[in-house]
Design a protein around this motif. Structure first.
Motif, mmCIF file in Angstrom:
data_model
loop_
_atom_site.group_PDB
_atom_site.id
_atom_site.type_symbol
_atom_site.label_atom_id
_atom_site.label_comp_id
_atom_site.label_asym_id
_atom_site.label_seq_id
_atom_site.Cartn_x
_atom_site.Cartn_y
_atom_site.Cartn_z
ATOM 1 N N GLU A 1 6.328 6.369 2.678
ATOM 2 C CA GLU A 1 5.711 6.144 3.985
ATOM 3 C C GLU A 1 4.299 6.712 3.922
ATOM 4 O O GLU A 1 4.099 7.875 3.565
ATOM 5 C CB GLU A 1 6.493 6.824 5.103
ATOM 6 N N LEU B 1 9.431 3.974 -2.739
ATOM 7 C CA LEU B 1 8.958 3.477 -1.459
ATOM 8 C C LEU B 1 8.510 4.692 -0.662
ATOM 9 O O LEU B 1 9.309 5.577 -0.368
ATOM 10 C CB LEU B 1 10.071 2.720 -0.735
ATOM 11 N N HIS C 1 2.289 -2.999 0.348
ATOM 12 C CA HIS C 1 3.202 -2.504 1.373
ATOM 13 C C HIS C 1 4.122 -3.623 1.844
ATOM 14 O O HIS C 1 3.826 -4.805 1.661
ATOM 15 C CB HIS C 1 2.449 -1.879 2.549
ATOM 16 N N LEU C 2 5.247 -3.218 2.387
ATOM 17 C CA LEU C 2 6.206 -4.173 2.916
ATOM 18 C C LEU C 2 5.639 -4.787 4.192
ATOM 19 O O LEU C 2 4.965 -4.118 4.973
ATOM 20 C CB LEU C 2 7.540 -3.488 3.205
ATOM 21 N N TYR D 1 4.867 1.146 4.697
ATOM 22 C CA TYR D 1 5.886 1.486 3.718
ATOM 23 C C TYR D 1 5.432 0.869 2.402
ATOM 24 O O TYR D 1 5.449 -0.348 2.233
ATOM 25 C CB TYR D 1 7.256 1.022 4.205
ATOM 26 N N VAL D 2 4.977 1.731 1.499
ATOM 27 C CA VAL D 2 4.214 1.326 0.319
ATOM 28 C C VAL D 2 5.074 1.380 -0.939
ATOM 29 O O VAL D 2 5.713 2.394 -1.226
ATOM 30 C CB VAL D 2 2.971 2.231 0.168
ATOM 31 N N ILE D 3 5.059 0.277 -1.698
ATOM 32 C CA ILE D 3 5.752 0.212 -2.988
ATOM 33 C C ILE D 3 4.828 0.829 -4.030
ATOM 34 O O ILE D 3 3.676 0.412 -4.175
ATOM 35 C CB ILE D 3 6.063 -1.246 -3.362
ATOM 36 N N CYS D 4 5.325 1.850 -4.733
ATOM 37 C CA CYS D 4 4.530 2.569 -5.728
ATOM 38 C C CYS D 4 5.283 2.670 -7.046
ATOM 39 O O CYS D 4 6.507 2.756 -7.060
ATOM 40 C CB CYS D 4 4.261 4.011 -5.263
#
Length: 78
Positions: free
Chosen positions: A27, A25, A57-58, A38-41
């Motif tokens: 920023e 996660l 992203h969330l 807040y990006v899921i990668c």
């Protein structure tokens, strides 16, 4: 409405990354607004450096207010 193949493939990739503890996660800043996201990668290593591939992203705030089922009325319909 069916989920497109590319979205299903990306979801399966994200599940495999989660099984292997290869999710992060991060920023980041929104490319248009500059607001924090807040990006899921997924995370991989190419032998020299770590690579982060963004998947989404969330949701800000209450996600129940941000999304509706495919055929439900939206605020745009009001």
């Amino acid at each position: 409405m069916s989920i497109p193949d590319h979205a299903s493939a990306n979801f399966r990739t994200m599940l495999r990354a989660a099984e292997n503890d290869d999710l992060a996660l991060l920023e980041c800043s929104d490319a248009i607004t500059g607001q924090p996201r807040y990006v899921i990668c997924t995370v991989s290593f190419d032998g020299e450096e770590y690579l982060f591939t963004p998947f989404g992203h969330l949701a800000d705030g209450n996600p129940y207010e941000a999304y509706v089922p495919p055929d439900a009325p939206t605020r745009a319909d009001e």
